[in-house]
Design a protein around this motif. Structure first.
Motif, short mmCIF file in Angstrom:
data_model
loop_
_atom_site.label_atom_id
_atom_site.label_comp_id
_atom_site.label_asym_id
_atom_site.label_seq_id
_atom_site.Cartn_x
_atom_site.Cartn_y
_atom_site.Cartn_z
N GLU A 177 0.83 -1.20 0.00
CA GLU A 177 0.00 0.00 0.00
C GLU A 177 0.87 1.26 0.00
OE1 GLU A 177 -3.59 2.07 2.65
OE2 GLU A 177 -2.95 0.02 3.09
N LEU A 178 1.94 1.25 0.80
CA LEU A 178 2.87 2.38 0.81
C LEU A 178 3.50 2.59 -0.56
CD1 LEU A 178 4.72 1.68 4.17
CD2 LEU A 178 3.30 3.68 3.70
N ASN A 179 3.88 1.50 -1.20
CA ASN A 179 4.50 1.58 -2.52
C ASN A 179 3.52 2.13 -3.55
OD1 ASN A 179 5.33 -0.44 -5.21
ND2 ASN A 179 6.83 0.95 -4.33
N ARG A 180 2.28 1.69 -3.47
CA ARG A 180 1.27 2.23 -4.39
C ARG A 180 1.06 3.73 -4.16
NH1 ARG A 180 -1.26 -2.91 -3.46
NH2 ARG A 180 -2.44 -2.05 -1.70
N GLY A 181 1.31 4.18 -2.94
CA GLY A 181 1.19 5.59 -2.60
C GLY A 181 2.41 6.41 -3.01
N GLY A 182 3.41 5.77 -3.60
CA GLY A 182 4.56 6.50 -4.12
C GLY A 182 5.86 6.32 -3.36
N VAL A 183 5.86 5.55 -2.26
CA VAL A 183 7.08 5.34 -1.50
C VAL A 183 7.96 4.32 -2.22
CG1 VAL A 183 8.07 4.57 0.70
CG2 VAL A 183 5.93 5.88 0.67
N THR A 184 9.21 4.67 -2.43
CA THR A 184 10.18 3.74 -2.99
C THR A 184 10.65 2.81 -1.88
OG1 THR A 184 10.91 5.41 -4.58
CG2 THR A 184 12.42 3.56 -4.17
N ILE A 185 10.60 1.50 -2.14
CA ILE A 185 10.94 0.53 -1.10
C ILE A 185 12.10 -0.35 -1.56
CG2 ILE A 185 10.13 -1.45 0.26
CD1 ILE A 185 7.35 -0.22 0.23
N ILE A 186 13.08 -0.49 -0.69
CA ILE A 186 14.19 -1.43 -0.90
C ILE A 186 14.09 -2.47 0.19
CG2 ILE A 186 16.68 -1.69 -1.18
CD1 ILE A 186 16.77 1.36 -1.72
N TYR A 187 13.95 -3.72 -0.20
CA TYR A 187 13.56 -4.79 0.72
C TYR A 187 14.57 -5.93 0.63
CZ TYR A 187 10.26 -8.11 2.92
OH TYR A 187 9.65 -9.02 3.75
N SER A 188 15.28 -6.19 1.71
CA SER A 188 16.24 -7.29 1.69
C SER A 188 15.62 -8.54 2.31
CB SER A 188 17.53 -6.91 2.44
OG SER A 188 17.34 -6.96 3.84
N THR A 189 15.93 -9.69 1.75
CA THR A 189 15.35 -10.94 2.24
C THR A 189 16.18 -12.13 1.78
OG1 THR A 189 13.34 -12.31 2.24
CG2 THR A 189 13.84 -11.15 0.20
N HIS A 190 16.08 -13.25 2.51
CA HIS A 190 16.63 -14.50 2.00
C HIS A 190 15.50 -15.47 1.67
CE1 HIS A 190 16.46 -15.19 6.41
NE2 HIS A 190 16.16 -16.42 6.08
N TYR A 191 14.26 -14.95 1.65
CA TYR A 191 13.11 -15.75 1.28
C TYR A 191 12.72 -15.46 -0.17
CZ TYR A 191 12.52 -16.50 6.31
OH TYR A 191 12.72 -16.84 7.63
N MET A 192 12.93 -16.46 -1.03
CA MET A 192 12.63 -16.29 -2.45
C MET A 192 11.18 -15.88 -2.68
SD MET A 192 12.64 -19.32 -5.28
CE MET A 192 11.30 -20.12 -4.38
N GLU A 193 10.25 -16.51 -1.91
CA GLU A 193 8.83 -16.24 -2.15
C GLU A 193 8.45 -14.79 -1.83
OE1 GLU A 193 9.27 -18.23 1.92
OE2 GLU A 193 10.10 -18.45 -0.10
N GLU A 194 9.16 -14.17 -0.87
CA GLU A 194 8.90 -12.76 -0.56
C GLU A 194 9.30 -11.88 -1.74
OE1 GLU A 194 9.26 -12.67 4.32
OE2 GLU A 194 10.64 -11.48 3.11
N ALA A 195 10.47 -12.13 -2.29
CA ALA A 195 10.94 -11.33 -3.43
C ALA A 195 10.02 -11.50 -4.62
CB ALA A 195 12.37 -11.74 -3.79
N GLU A 196 9.58 -12.72 -4.87
CA GLU A 196 8.69 -12.97 -6.00
C GLU A 196 7.34 -12.28 -5.82
OE1 GLU A 196 8.56 -17.25 -6.23
OE2 GLU A 196 10.08 -17.27 -7.80
#
Length: 305
Positions: A177-196
């Motif tokens: 929702e934040l991203n749809r509102g225009g916030v740029t998000i950089i998200y680190s993870t080791h969970y493939m399903e989260e990135a996908e």
């Protein structure tokens, strides 16, 4: 929006980041995918201005962090991997402290607290001490505290570690929702399903280097195969495995064998060999190309190694 230029960072003899260059575009939901120890947290800390590179530079809006004004730095919000809250204080008391650190006036801070508590679905728990919150609720409050100053860039360093599935979904919904509102998000993870699920573009990192970069479709297209069949290793399948080398790539790790047929080799040939060994079809899993498969192809090891 945020640029990393030829950045190297060392801790003694350990090279945490090795000549990394990366550009994050406005409005992106960018995923940084890699196993523990790959360099994700170091890169996030540099992007947040908490650490300085040994060489290279980090820029916000084209301006170097090293010479950037406080106003420019405030475009960035950082959600750390470890929850940073005062457990003996209430949710609202925590937010007041963080808001005052951001320099928000009392009237503005009051309105912002209402805003972020509502977005985090914690309005009804505003007066409860943080130590009574579940791990997922603490994570959501941690994100809320980071949003008080309305940053344009939100850095999330593995924000779902130790969180139950329901709370993870709530965090995902909030970030999207934040991203749809225009916030740029950089998200680190080791969970493939989260990135996908979350990210419009993904960078795969290991041993401090960006190994691949692009959308999900672009990344999986880098795989030199279109199909994959996996099966457990045992004496019966070991005999099958010995016959597969001429048909494609065979790779074994962690008790699992993965077979990727050469282009033009029909899967029927594989199943004919399996039938000759009297192995039932249910012993095999047919997989589409995935980020996990790409990571294994690039590094020879699994994401969670």
């Amino acid at each position: 929006m945020l640029s990393v230029r030829s950045v190297t960072k060392k801790y003694g003899d350990l090279v945490a980041l090795n000549d990394v260059t990366l550009d994050i575009k406005p409005g992106e939901f960018f995923g940084l995918l890699g196993p523990n120890g790959a360099g994700k947290s170091t890169l996030m800390s540099l992007a947040a201005g908490l650490k300085t590179p040994d060489s290279g530079e980090v820029l916000i809006g084209g301006k170097s962090y090293a010479t950037s004004s406080d106003e420019n730095r405030r475009q960035v919000g950082f959600v750390p991997q470890t929850v940073a809250l005062y457990e003996d204080l209430s949710a609202e008391q925590n937010l007041k402290i963080f808001g005052q650190l951001y320099g928000l006036g009392s009237a503005e801070l009051k309105a912002r607290i209402e805003e972020v508590l509502g977005a985090a679905r914690l309005l009804d728990r505003r007066n409860d001490k943080v130590k009574t919150f579940s791990g997922g609720m603490q994570r959501r409050l941690n994100i809320a505290a980071t949003l008080l100053h309305r940053p344009k860039i939100l850095l999330c360093d593995e924000p779902t570690v130790g969180v139950d599935p329901q709370s993870r979904n709530a965090i995902f919904d909030h970030l999207q929702e934040l991203n749809r509102g225009g916030v740029t998000i950089i998200y680190s993870t080791h969970y493939m399903e989260e990135a996908e699920r979350l990210c419009s573009r993904i960078g795969i990192i290991d041993h401090g280097k960006i190994l691949a970069l692009g959308t999900l479709d672009v990344l999986v297209a880098q795989l030199p195969f279109e199909e994959e069949i996996s099966f457990a290793q045992n004496p019966q399948t070991d005999r099958l495995r010995a016959e597969l080398a001429s048909l494609g790539q065979v790779q074994s790790a962690d008790g699992i064998t993965r077979f990727r047929p050469k282009v033009g080799v029909p899967l029927s040939q594989f199943y004919q060999l399996a039938e000759a060994q009297r192995i039932a079809p249910r012993a095999f899993t047919h997989n589409r190309p995935t980020l996990e498969a790409l990571f294994l192809h690039l590094t020879g090891r699994n994401l969670r190694d």
